[in-house]
Design a protein around this motif. Structure first.
Motif, PDB file in Angstrom:
ATOM      1  N   THR A   1       0.867  -1.176   0.000  1.00 24.56           N
ATOM      2  CA  THR A   1       0.000   0.000   0.000  1.00 24.56           C
ATOM      3  C   THR A   1       0.905   1.228   0.000  1.00 24.56           C
ATOM      4  N   GLU A   2       0.291   2.391   0.039  1.00 21.75           N
ATOM      5  CA  GLU A   2       1.079   3.630   0.005  1.00 21.75           C
ATOM      6  C   GLU A   2       2.012   3.736   1.203  1.00 21.75           C
ATOM      7  N   GLY A   3       1.586   3.232   2.360  1.00 18.31           N
ATOM      8  CA  GLY A   3       2.419   3.345   3.554  1.00 18.31           C
ATOM      9  C   GLY A   3       2.960   2.027   4.056  1.00 18.31           C
ATOM     10  N   GLU A   4       2.979   1.013   3.200  1.00 19.37           N
ATOM     11  CA  GLU A   4       3.429  -0.300   3.654  1.00 19.37           C
ATOM     12  C   GLU A   4       4.086  -1.058   2.500  1.00 19.37           C
ATOM     13  N   SER A   5       5.240  -1.654   2.788  1.00 19.98           N
ATOM     14  CA  SER A   5       5.947  -2.475   1.809  1.00 19.98           C
ATOM     15  C   SER A   5       6.308  -3.804   2.447  1.00 19.98           C
ATOM     16  N   PHE A   6       6.843  -4.692   1.629  1.00 21.80           N
ATOM     17  CA  PHE A   6       7.276  -5.997   2.132  1.00 21.80           C
ATOM     18  C   PHE A   6       8.727  -6.198   1.766  1.00 21.80           C
ATOM     19  N   ASP A   7       9.554  -6.507   2.793  1.00 19.23           N
ATOM     20  CA  ASP A   7      10.985  -6.766   2.595  1.00 19.23           C
ATOM     21  C   ASP A   7      11.144  -8.250   2.289  1.00 19.23           C
ATOM     22  N   ALA A   8      11.421  -8.555   1.017  1.00 18.83           N
ATOM     23  CA  ALA A   8      11.520  -9.951   0.593  1.00 18.83           C
ATOM     24  C   ALA A   8      12.716 -10.651   1.216  1.00 18.83           C
ATOM     25  N   ASP A   9      13.773  -9.904   1.514  1.00 14.78           N
ATOM     26  CA  ASP A   9      14.957 -10.506   2.124  1.00 14.78           C
ATOM     27  C   ASP A   9      14.713 -10.851   3.592  1.00 14.78           C
TER      28      ASP A   9
END
Length: 324
Positions: free
Chosen positions: A67-75
């Motif tokens: 979302t605009e204020g949320e990401s996912f760190d794949a590492d």
């Protein structure tokens, strides 16, 4: 792949290709062949792994926007939240609004002071950034008025009766209750019916499934108060009977909390608050009247006899004094 890895890969690729190009050029007398060789080198460059190229151009190629204020760190396999007004970030194993059965881990960039509340009271994660107690959590950074994100730790059982609304960017794949296929509406699962739930959700951006196993329990704990009559009075010790191994209780006597076992002996007005593993609570109130226990009864009897004897002796003494 990290940024340095991508750059090194591209650098090594071009060093090898250019060295081969200059090695072969002297042997090519035809200008057309030289041009073709140069074009072939650039064509091969386009076959470089796109991830290596992205890593050279973007230092955060491992972050996937949800979302605009949320990401996912794949590492790190964690959700990432930016701290407003800074370039700092907070990482969490839970997405915004997620329900989890077990604990959650929070990690903040250096210089960020986390402010975490549970049920309106500030709490502090352990040394590893873990939060394991049941409750609804809000996460702030120092100086922010609105929470950056939230999550709920349910444990093995929960007293929540409302709907579980899955986080943004998630969809429900499967729901069952007590082993039978359950139902859901859009992005909501109702926990109003008691039973053991197994809920599987899917985050499309991160391409990951998340499972929630929890028992919905809405029945308050019960206890038998031995020695308490129908009017709520006891003339002796009161024992709490029927508590399960997961139940806990707090005891207040005359408004003050007391550390005690399951047998209450002191006289006074009592309030016992019971709580089960799901978070359901019930309250029992009663009064223990003044009484003498064990040796106290014998001491009281002896005291009464001595007082009676003293009164009788005084009476006889005064009666004899009047005769004279």
């Amino acid at each position: 792949m990290k940024e340095g890895d991508g750059r090194d890969c591209i650098s090594r690729f071009f060093r090898v290709k250019w060295s081969l190009l200059w090695a072969f050029l002297p042997f090519l007398e035809c200008k057309e062949m030289r041009r073709l060789l140069i074009l072939a080198v650039f064509a091969l460059a386009l076959l470089l792994p796109m991830r290596a190229l992205a890593g050279a151009m973007n230092s955060e190629d491992h972050l996937i926007r949800i979302t605009e204020g949320e990401s996912f760190d794949a590492d790190a396999q964690m959700f990432v939240y930016p701290v407003p007004g800074t370039e700092a970030q907070i990482r969490c194993t839970a997405a915004d609004g997620m329900y989890v059965s077990e604990g959650v881990t929070l990690l903040a960039d250096p210089g960020v002071r986390l402010v975490v509340t549970r049920g309106g009271e500030e709490v502090v994660p352990d040394e590893e950034g873990r939060l394991t107690d049941q409750g609804d959590y809000l996460v702030f950074s120092e100086g922010t008025e609105s929470p950056l994100f939230s999550f709920s730790v349910l444990g093995r059982a929960t007293s929540k009766k409302g709907d579980y609304v899955v986080p943004q960017g998630f969809r429900i794949l499967h729901v069952d209750r007590d082993g039978e296929l359950g139902s859901w509406t859009g992005d909501r699962v109702s926990l109003s019916r008691e039973g053991a739930y197994h809920i599987v959700t899917y985050c499309e951006a991160a391409d990951r499934q998340y499972e929630l196993d929890v028992t919905a329990d809405h029945t308050p704990p019960e206890v038998v108060l031995s020695g308490v009559d129908e009017k709520g009075f006891a003339s002796g010790p009161v024992e709490l009977i029927g508590l399960s191994g997961d139940d806990s209780f707090r005891v207040y006597r005359d408004g003050m909390q007391e550390e005690t076992g399951t047998v209450l002996r002191k006289s006074g007005s009592y309030e016992v608050i019971l709580r089960d593993a799901a978070g359901n609570e019930s309250v029992r109130r009663f009064t223990i009247l003044v009484y003498f226990a064990g040796g106290g009864r014998r001491a009281a009897l002896v005291a009464c006899l001595l007082i009676a004897a003293a009164v009788y002796a005084l009476y006889r003494y005064r009666a004899g004094w009047r005769v004279r």
